[in-house]
Design a protein around this motif. Sequence first.
Motif, PDB file in Angstrom:
ATOM      1  N   ILE A 137      21.910  -4.581  -7.957  1.00  0.00           N
ATOM      2  CA  ILE A 137      21.656  -2.756  -7.618  1.00  0.00           C
ATOM      3  C   ILE A 137      21.726  -2.502  -6.320  1.00  0.00           C
ATOM      4  CG2 ILE A 137      19.644  -1.422  -8.762  1.00  0.00           C
ATOM      5  CD1 ILE A 137      18.314  -4.075 -10.575  1.00  0.00           C
ATOM      6  N   THR A 138      22.183  -1.389  -6.768  1.00  0.00           N
ATOM      7  CA  THR A 138      22.529   0.040  -5.221  1.00  0.00           C
ATOM      8  C   THR A 138      21.652   0.931  -5.906  1.00  0.00           C
ATOM      9  OG1 THR A 138      25.047  -0.926  -4.890  1.00  0.00           O
ATOM     10  CG2 THR A 138      23.613   1.183  -4.082  1.00  0.00           C
ATOM     11  N   PRO A 139      20.319   1.059  -5.013  1.00  0.00           N
ATOM     12  CA  PRO A 139      19.234   2.769  -5.670  1.00  0.00           C
ATOM     13  C   PRO A 139      19.683   3.463  -5.063  1.00  0.00           C
ATOM     14  CG  PRO A 139      17.810   0.916  -4.681  1.00  0.00           C
ATOM     15  CD  PRO A 139      19.702   0.531  -4.704  1.00  0.00           C
ATOM     16  N   ASP A 140      19.722   4.416  -5.736  1.00  0.00           N
ATOM     17  CA  ASP A 140      20.346   6.136  -5.592  1.00  0.00           C
ATOM     18  C   ASP A 140      19.818   6.372  -3.816  1.00  0.00           C
ATOM     19  OD1 ASP A 140      20.862   9.213  -5.023  1.00  0.00           O
ATOM     20  OD2 ASP A 140      20.800   9.884  -7.317  1.00  0.00           O
ATOM     21  N   THR A 141      20.519   6.847  -3.217  1.00  0.00           N
ATOM     22  CA  THR A 141      20.146   6.910  -1.593  1.00  0.00           C
ATOM     23  C   THR A 141      19.707   8.314  -1.453  1.00  0.00           C
ATOM     24  OG1 THR A 141      22.849   7.306  -1.143  1.00  0.00           O
ATOM     25  CG2 THR A 141      21.691   5.678  -0.178  1.00  0.00           C
ATOM     26  N   GLN A 142      19.904   8.973  -2.128  1.00  0.00           N
ATOM     27  CA  GLN A 142      19.597  10.446  -1.855  1.00  0.00           C
ATOM     28  C   GLN A 142      17.600  10.625  -1.148  1.00  0.00           C
ATOM     29  OE1 GLN A 142      18.323  13.929  -5.483  1.00  0.00           O
ATOM     30  NE2 GLN A 142      19.461  12.082  -7.013  1.00  0.00           N
ATOM     31  N   PHE A 176      11.707   8.813  -6.143  1.00  0.00           N
ATOM     32  CA  PHE A 176      12.203   7.537  -6.660  1.00  0.00           C
ATOM     33  C   PHE A 176      11.293   7.012  -7.574  1.00  0.00           C
ATOM     34  CE2 PHE A 176      12.846   3.184  -6.485  1.00  0.00           C
ATOM     35  CZ  PHE A 176      14.478   3.565  -6.920  1.00  0.00           C
ATOM     36  N   GLN A 177      12.256   6.918  -9.357  1.00  0.00           N
ATOM     37  CA  GLN A 177      11.263   6.244  -9.898  1.00  0.00           C
ATOM     38  C   GLN A 177      12.076   4.639 -10.644  1.00  0.00           C
ATOM     39  OE1 GLN A 177       8.350   7.803 -11.098  1.00  0.00           O
ATOM     40  NE2 GLN A 177       8.866   9.648 -10.646  1.00  0.00           N
ATOM     41  N   ASN A 233      14.340   7.524   1.944  1.00  0.00           N
ATOM     42  CA  ASN A 233      12.680   8.003   2.040  1.00  0.00           C
ATOM     43  C   ASN A 233      11.723   7.769   1.834  1.00  0.00           C
ATOM     44  OD1 ASN A 233      13.932   8.599   5.030  1.00  0.00           O
ATOM     45  ND2 ASN A 233      14.098  11.013   4.120  1.00  0.00           N
ATOM     46  N   ASP A 234      11.846   7.370   0.266  1.00  0.00           N
ATOM     47  CA  ASP A 234      10.516   7.788  -0.666  1.00  0.00           C
ATOM     48  C   ASP A 234      10.177   5.851  -0.762  1.00  0.00           C
ATOM     49  OD1 ASP A 234       9.811   8.184  -3.534  1.00  0.00           O
ATOM     50  OD2 ASP A 234       9.672   6.330  -3.371  1.00  0.00           O
ATOM     51  N   PHE A 235       8.547   5.828  -0.686  1.00  0.00           N
ATOM     52  CA  PHE A 235       8.221   4.895  -0.347  1.00  0.00           C
ATOM     53  C   PHE A 235       8.554   3.704  -1.475  1.00  0.00           C
ATOM     54  CE2 PHE A 235       4.872   2.166  -1.963  1.00  0.00           C
ATOM     55  CZ  PHE A 235       4.236   0.455  -1.190  1.00  0.00           C
ATOM     56  N   LYS A 236       8.556   4.106  -2.560  1.00  0.00           N
ATOM     57  CA  LYS A 236       9.091   2.632  -3.706  1.00  0.00           C
ATOM     58  C   LYS A 236      11.105   2.757  -3.451  1.00  0.00           C
ATOM     59  CE  LYS A 236       7.382   5.070  -7.569  1.00  0.00           C
ATOM     60  NZ  LYS A 236       6.933   6.195  -6.603  1.00  0.00           N
ATOM     61  N   TYR A 237      11.674   3.387  -3.301  1.00  0.00           N
ATOM     62  CA  TYR A 237      13.254   2.956  -2.530  1.00  0.00           C
ATOM     63  C   TYR A 237      13.301   1.914  -1.069  1.00  0.00           C
ATOM     64  CZ  TYR A 237      17.435   3.403  -0.879  1.00  0.00           C
ATOM     65  OH  TYR A 237      18.543   3.374  -0.437  1.00  0.00           O
ATOM     66  N   ILE A 238      12.092   2.434  -0.917  1.00  0.00           N
ATOM     67  CA  ILE A 238      11.856   1.301   0.917  1.00  0.00           C
ATOM     68  C   ILE A 238      11.482   0.445  -0.386  1.00  0.00           C
ATOM     69  CG2 ILE A 238      11.046   1.562   2.808  1.00  0.00           C
ATOM     70  CD1 ILE A 238      10.833   4.284   3.375  1.00  0.00           C
ATOM     71  N   ALA A 239      10.275   0.331  -0.398  1.00  0.00           N
ATOM     72  CA  ALA A 239       9.550  -1.380  -0.650  1.00  0.00           C
ATOM     73  C   ALA A 239      10.693  -1.907  -1.895  1.00  0.00           C
ATOM     74  CB  ALA A 239       8.424  -0.661  -1.649  1.00  0.00           C
ATOM     75  N   LEU A 240      11.893  -1.253  -2.532  1.00  0.00           N
ATOM     76  CA  LEU A 240      13.089  -1.759  -3.663  1.00  0.00           C
ATOM     77  C   LEU A 240      14.306  -2.601  -2.432  1.00  0.00           C
ATOM     78  CD1 LEU A 240      13.309  -2.267  -6.404  1.00  0.00           C
ATOM     79  CD2 LEU A 240      14.960  -0.568  -6.360  1.00  0.00           C
ATOM     80  N   THR A 241      14.151  -1.635  -1.364  1.00  0.00           N
ATOM     81  CA  THR A 241      15.260  -2.670  -0.424  1.00  0.00           C
ATOM     82  C   THR A 241      14.938  -3.616   0.031  1.00  0.00           C
ATOM     83  OG1 THR A 241      14.818  -0.831   0.685  1.00  0.00           O
ATOM     84  CG2 THR A 241      16.656  -0.363  -0.837  1.00  0.00           C
ATOM     85  N   ASN A 282       0.711  -1.355  -0.325  1.00  0.00           N
ATOM     86  CA  ASN A 282       0.374  -0.158   0.378  1.00  0.00           C
ATOM     87  C   ASN A 282       0.459   1.292   0.483  1.00  0.00           C
ATOM     88  OD1 ASN A 282      -1.885   2.113   0.829  1.00  0.00           O
ATOM     89  ND2 ASN A 282      -2.885   0.868   1.713  1.00  0.00           N
ATOM     90  N   ASP A 283       0.861   2.024  -0.979  1.00  0.00           N
ATOM     91  CA  ASP A 283       1.285   3.463  -1.714  1.00  0.00           C
ATOM     92  C   ASP A 283       0.836   4.625  -0.321  1.00  0.00           C
ATOM     93  OD1 ASP A 283       0.069   3.667  -2.513  1.00  0.00           O
ATOM     94  OD2 ASP A 283       1.481   4.612  -4.268  1.00  0.00           O
ATOM     95  N   GLU A 284      -0.770   4.363   0.323  1.00  0.00           N
ATOM     96  CA  GLU A 284      -0.941   5.977   0.609  1.00  0.00           C
ATOM     97  C   GLU A 284       0.517   5.974   1.157  1.00  0.00           C
ATOM     98  OE1 GLU A 284      -4.116   5.099   3.040  1.00  0.00           O
ATOM     99  OE2 GLU A 284      -5.357   4.019   1.567  1.00  0.00           O
ATOM    100  N   ALA A 285       0.741   6.062   2.312  1.00  0.00           N
ATOM    101  CA  ALA A 285       2.411   6.966   2.464  1.00  0.00           C
ATOM    102  C   ALA A 285       2.911   8.027   1.999  1.00  0.00           C
ATOM    103  CB  ALA A 285       3.334   5.568   3.682  1.00  0.00           C
ATOM    104  N   SER A 286       2.641   7.237   0.506  1.00  0.00           N
ATOM    105  CA  SER A 286       3.249   8.750  -0.189  1.00  0.00           C
ATOM    106  C   SER A 286       2.631   8.998  -0.812  1.00  0.00           C
ATOM    107  CB  SER A 286       4.204   7.770  -1.604  1.00  0.00           C
ATOM    108  OG  SER A 286       3.680   7.012  -2.371  1.00  0.00           O
ATOM    109  N   VAL A 287       1.586   9.436  -0.136  1.00  0.00           N
ATOM    110  CA  VAL A 287       0.782  10.157  -0.934  1.00  0.00           C
ATOM    111  C   VAL A 287       1.004  12.058  -1.008  1.00  0.00           C
ATOM    112  CG1 VAL A 287      -1.863  11.896  -0.604  1.00  0.00           C
ATOM    113  CG2 VAL A 287      -1.787   8.789   0.115  1.00  0.00           C
TER     114      VAL A 287
END
Length: 289
Positions: A30-35, A13-14, A38-46, A1-6
């Motif tokens: 893969i090492t996603p861009d750490t900048q 993060f794309q 705090n993005d929901f999709k970044y957190i989910a990916l990791t 659920n990505d409601e946290a990213s409303v």
Amino acid sequence: NDEASVIKPANEFQLDKPEYFAPATQFISITPDTQFSNDFKYIALTLYQDIIRFHSGDKDPAALIDIDLARIKFIEQNSILPGKADIYLEALNDLQSGFSEHPHSADIAYEIASAWVGIGENYTSQQPESHKMALKTAKDICDKSISAYPGTRGAGNCAILLRRIEERSVSLTVNYANIPDQPIPGLLSFKNITTAWFRIIPYDPAEDRRLNQKERGESIITDYLEKSPLKEWSLAIPDQGDYRSHKAEVQIPALPKGYYIILVADNAEFSIQNNSVAFTSFWVTDISY
């Protein structure tokens, strides 16, 4: 659920790289861009990376299959890559090829078949010719999965999807007012049938209005079928073999002035149970509507 990213930052993060769809062994490196940490999709990916690493050494790959399948679906749902449908299918096929002997591969087969159903149901003549038979491809995948792994969750889902693919349907559209003693044009819509049966019934319009106010669906059809038809015939339909919905113009025989019900069915008996029966009403009149 990505409601946290409303509430979204200006730069979010794309999921814009095809390597996010890569096989698990490549994906976890893969090492996603750490900048964007705090993005929901970044957190989910990791998180997906961490869980896949954790299960990579499992003796039974069931959990690994489940989480990697969830990861691929998450990427597809959130990716902004153009042409991601093809990349998604390739990723699913890669995952299945690595676990083709495991019963959980039926879950992957279901997702592959579902993707082909989406392609087939949205097919247009502007798309690749190979997509024209997408529903047939999905059916073959379901058949194979059900046969290979009966009783599994994936096979059960495939069976449900197979019923959707093979479902028969037929309906007819006719102008509400038509010229007397001339053939009447109609538009037949159909799916997975090779013959359509027709019946025309003269009917009292006031009685029909009362019937439609009082009854619904099958009860109305049952009432119509109790009346003696004025005309009945069948029409052979070429089997396209693609499991898609089609439309074709048809000619309804010329009729004298009056109010009529026309029924169309996928079976000669006009049986409603587990079949497709539809109806519409129309006038034959000199008066324009």
